[in-house]
Design a protein around this motif. Sequence first.
Motif, PDB file in Angstrom:
ATOM      1  N   ALA A  15      -9.003   1.945  -1.415  1.00 39.11           N
ATOM      2  CA  ALA A  15      -8.481   1.556  -2.722  1.00 39.11           C
ATOM      3  C   ALA A  15      -8.873   0.120  -3.047  1.00 39.11           C
ATOM      4  N   VAL A  16      -8.845  -0.190  -4.322  1.00 37.18           N
ATOM      5  CA  VAL A  16      -9.038  -1.558  -4.797  1.00 37.18           C
ATOM      6  C   VAL A  16      -7.681  -2.115  -5.200  1.00 37.18           C
ATOM      7  N   VAL A  17      -7.359  -3.292  -4.709  1.00 39.44           N
ATOM      8  CA  VAL A  17      -6.122  -3.972  -5.090  1.00 39.44           C
ATOM      9  C   VAL A  17      -6.493  -5.159  -5.968  1.00 39.44           C
ATOM     10  N   MET A  18      -5.854  -5.261  -7.113  1.00 34.67           N
ATOM     11  CA  MET A  18      -6.131  -6.381  -8.013  1.00 34.67           C
ATOM     12  C   MET A  18      -4.826  -6.952  -8.542  1.00 34.67           C
ATOM     13  N   ASP A  19      -4.908  -8.214  -8.950  1.00 34.93           N
ATOM     14  CA  ASP A  19      -3.783  -8.822  -9.633  1.00 34.93           C
ATOM     15  C   ASP A  19      -4.189  -9.090 -11.075  1.00 34.93           C
ATOM     16  N   GLN A  20      -3.451  -9.904 -11.775  1.00 31.53           N
ATOM     17  CA  GLN A  20      -3.733 -10.125 -13.191  1.00 31.53           C
ATOM     18  C   GLN A  20      -4.917 -11.055 -13.416  1.00 31.53           C
ATOM     19  N   GLN A  21      -5.450 -11.615 -12.337  1.00 31.99           N
ATOM     20  CA  GLN A  21      -6.557 -12.551 -12.475  1.00 31.99           C
ATOM     21  C   GLN A  21      -7.870 -12.031 -11.913  1.00 31.99           C
ATOM     22  N   SER A  22      -7.832 -11.227 -10.858  1.00 32.17           N
ATOM     23  CA  SER A  22      -9.063 -10.874 -10.167  1.00 32.17           C
ATOM     24  C   SER A  22      -8.901  -9.611  -9.338  1.00 32.17           C
ATOM     25  N   ILE A  23     -10.044  -9.132  -8.821  1.00 30.50           N
ATOM     26  CA  ILE A  23     -10.036  -8.072  -7.819  1.00 30.50           C
ATOM     27  C   ILE A  23      -9.781  -8.745  -6.481  1.00 30.50           C
ATOM     28  N   VAL A  24      -8.635  -8.478  -5.894  1.00 31.72           N
ATOM     29  CA  VAL A  24      -8.236  -9.164  -4.664  1.00 31.72           C
ATOM     30  C   VAL A  24      -9.018  -8.642  -3.465  1.00 31.72           C
ATOM     31  N   ALA A  25      -9.029  -7.320  -3.298  1.00 38.32           N
ATOM     32  CA  ALA A  25      -9.668  -6.740  -2.117  1.00 38.32           C
ATOM     33  C   ALA A  25     -10.108  -5.313  -2.398  1.00 38.32           C
ATOM     34  N   ALA A  26     -11.046  -4.837  -1.591  1.00 38.36           N
ATOM     35  CA  ALA A  26     -11.538  -3.459  -1.695  1.00 38.36           C
ATOM     36  C   ALA A  26     -11.538  -2.835  -0.309  1.00 38.36           C
ATOM     37  N   GLY A  27     -11.647  -1.523  -0.273  1.00 34.39           N
ATOM     38  CA  GLY A  27     -11.611  -0.825   1.007  1.00 34.39           C
ATOM     39  C   GLY A  27     -10.235  -0.850   1.642  1.00 34.39           C
ATOM     40  N   CYS A  28      -9.188  -0.858   0.808  1.00 30.49           N
ATOM     41  CA  CYS A  28      -7.812  -0.932   1.303  1.00 30.49           C
ATOM     42  C   CYS A  28      -7.307   0.467   1.659  1.00 30.49           C
ATOM     43  N   TYR A  29      -6.648   0.577   2.781  1.00 32.16           N
ATOM     44  CA  TYR A  29      -6.051   1.839   3.199  1.00 32.16           C
ATOM     45  C   TYR A  29      -4.542   1.759   2.983  1.00 32.16           C
ATOM     46  N   LEU A  30      -4.025   2.675   2.185  1.00 37.42           N
ATOM     47  CA  LEU A  30      -2.636   2.640   1.749  1.00 37.42           C
ATOM     48  C   LEU A  30      -1.773   3.613   2.552  1.00 37.42           C
ATOM     49  N   PRO A  31      -0.488   3.332   2.616  1.00 32.93           N
ATOM     50  CA  PRO A  31       0.419   4.285   3.275  1.00 32.93           C
ATOM     51  C   PRO A  31       0.563   5.550   2.435  1.00 32.93           C
ATOM     52  N   LEU A  32       0.563   6.696   3.068  1.00 32.53           N
ATOM     53  CA  LEU A  32       0.681   7.965   2.354  1.00 32.53           C
ATOM     54  C   LEU A  32       2.153   8.296   2.107  1.00 32.53           C
ATOM     55  N   THR A  33       2.405   8.969   0.998  1.00 34.46           N
ATOM     56  CA  THR A  33       3.759   9.398   0.693  1.00 34.46           C
ATOM     57  C   THR A  33       4.242  10.431   1.710  1.00 34.46           C
ATOM     58  N   GLU A  34       5.528  10.436   1.936  1.00 30.01           N
ATOM     59  CA  GLU A  34       6.114  11.409   2.845  1.00 30.01           C
ATOM     60  C   GLU A  34       6.725  12.591   2.096  1.00 30.01           C
ATOM     61  N   LYS A  35       6.519  12.628   0.791  1.00 37.74           N
ATOM     62  CA  LYS A  35       7.054  13.738   0.004  1.00 37.74           C
ATOM     63  C   LYS A  35       6.348  15.041   0.383  1.00 37.74           C
ATOM     64  N   THR A  36       7.112  16.105   0.395  1.00 33.95           N
ATOM     65  CA  THR A  36       6.555  17.426   0.724  1.00 33.95           C
ATOM     66  C   THR A  36       6.560  18.366  -0.471  1.00 33.95           C
ATOM     67  N   ASP A  37       7.143  17.923  -1.581  1.00 35.36           N
ATOM     68  CA  ASP A  37       7.273  18.799  -2.737  1.00 35.36           C
ATOM     69  C   ASP A  37       6.257  18.490  -3.835  1.00 35.36           C
ATOM     70  N   ILE A  38       5.147  17.839  -3.483  1.00 38.99           N
ATOM     71  CA  ILE A  38       4.138  17.532  -4.488  1.00 38.99           C
ATOM     72  C   ILE A  38       3.097  18.641  -4.528  1.00 38.99           C
ATOM     73  N   SER A  39       2.341  18.674  -5.601  1.00 40.66           N
ATOM     74  CA  SER A  39       1.367  19.743  -5.812  1.00 40.66           C
ATOM     75  C   SER A  39       0.299  19.751  -4.720  1.00 40.66           C
ATOM     76  N   ARG A  40      -0.128  20.953  -4.351  1.00 43.55           N
ATOM     77  CA  ARG A  40      -1.171  21.077  -3.335  1.00 43.55           C
ATOM     78  C   ARG A  40      -2.524  20.609  -3.843  1.00 43.55           C
ATOM     79  N   TRP A  41      -2.608  20.391  -5.165  1.00 43.86           N
ATOM     80  CA  TRP A  41      -3.865  19.903  -5.734  1.00 43.86           C
ATOM     81  C   TRP A  41      -4.068  18.413  -5.478  1.00 43.86           C
ATOM     82  N   TYR A  42      -3.017  17.747  -5.061  1.00 37.78           N
ATOM     83  CA  TYR A  42      -3.121  16.323  -4.792  1.00 37.78           C
ATOM     84  C   TYR A  42      -3.693  16.096  -3.400  1.00 37.78           C
ATOM     85  N   GLY A  43      -4.785  15.327  -3.344  1.00 38.08           N
ATOM     86  CA  GLY A  43      -5.410  15.021  -2.067  1.00 38.08           C
ATOM     87  C   GLY A  43      -4.925  13.699  -1.511  1.00 38.08           C
ATOM     88  N   THR A  44      -5.693  13.175  -0.560  1.00 30.31           N
ATOM     89  CA  THR A  44      -5.303  11.931   0.117  1.00 30.31           C
ATOM     90  C   THR A  44      -5.213  10.764  -0.851  1.00 30.31           C
TER      91      THR A  44
END
Length: 275
Positions: A167-196
């Motif tokens: 993922a790309v993380v940005m603030d209101q001024q710039s692109i802060v970082a790229a190649g970010c790995y985010l924590p995945l949701t623990e929800k189990t009731d989301i659509s199966r069409w949603y990927g990582t």
Amino acid sequence: MAFFDLRWQDFLDILIVAFLIYRVLMLLVGTRAMQLLRGVLIIGFIGAVANILELRSLSWIIGKMLGAFIIVVPVLFQPELRHMLEELGKGHLWKVGRNEEDIDLRADQLSKALTYCQSQRIGALCVLQRDTSLKEVWRTAVMLKADITEELLISIFWPGTPLHDGAVVMDQQSIVAAGCYLPLTEKTDISRWYGTRHRAALGVTEMSDAIALVVSEERGEITAAVGGHFSKPLSEAQLKKICSHYFSFESKETNFMDRLREEIQQQWAGGDKNV
């Protein structure tokens, strides 16, 4: 007493000088000039200690070094000085509020990049940092601190590039970082069409107040995640409205003192990569 001898002109003089220092620092925050400020503070501190301990040789050397800065600074920081003079010529140095042109430009560049990824079925995930800091997310990623441009964002998410999966993380001024790995949701009731990518967008918005914009490469849709919930697929106009609202929002974390404090902390911690 000398304090009572001050004229009203002296107070006006102090206010003008303080305002000029404030505006100059606003332009310097986030540039290489802050590294120079760190070096000057260190040398000045060493010089003060040398004077107190009456180390004459060290005091003489430091005095010569500080004098040389008068010649070195214009040479080393020519781009920053040119930018400062350009801002002065445009009248931006005197503006207390935000530059509406810059806000519109950033919003336009982000929305165009995501719309292009949508048309080409290129997966993308942009996280817009708000009041909650995402340092734990981007501290191990590739630091950029780059201007928000359509071309840069497209090149980051282009298939086959080293950073396109994160993922790309940005603030209101710039692109802060790229190649970010985010924590995945623990929800189990989301659509199966949603990927990582979508699960990561939900995860980061559950742990913070960030806004996550996701481009689905399978369905060619753009959705926004806020507070652990997805929006319906966004039209181009809706996407542009969200981007404009984000970049114009007066966040408490984007005031000058917070930006300056964060910049100083980064410099004393050894640079952006160690934050």
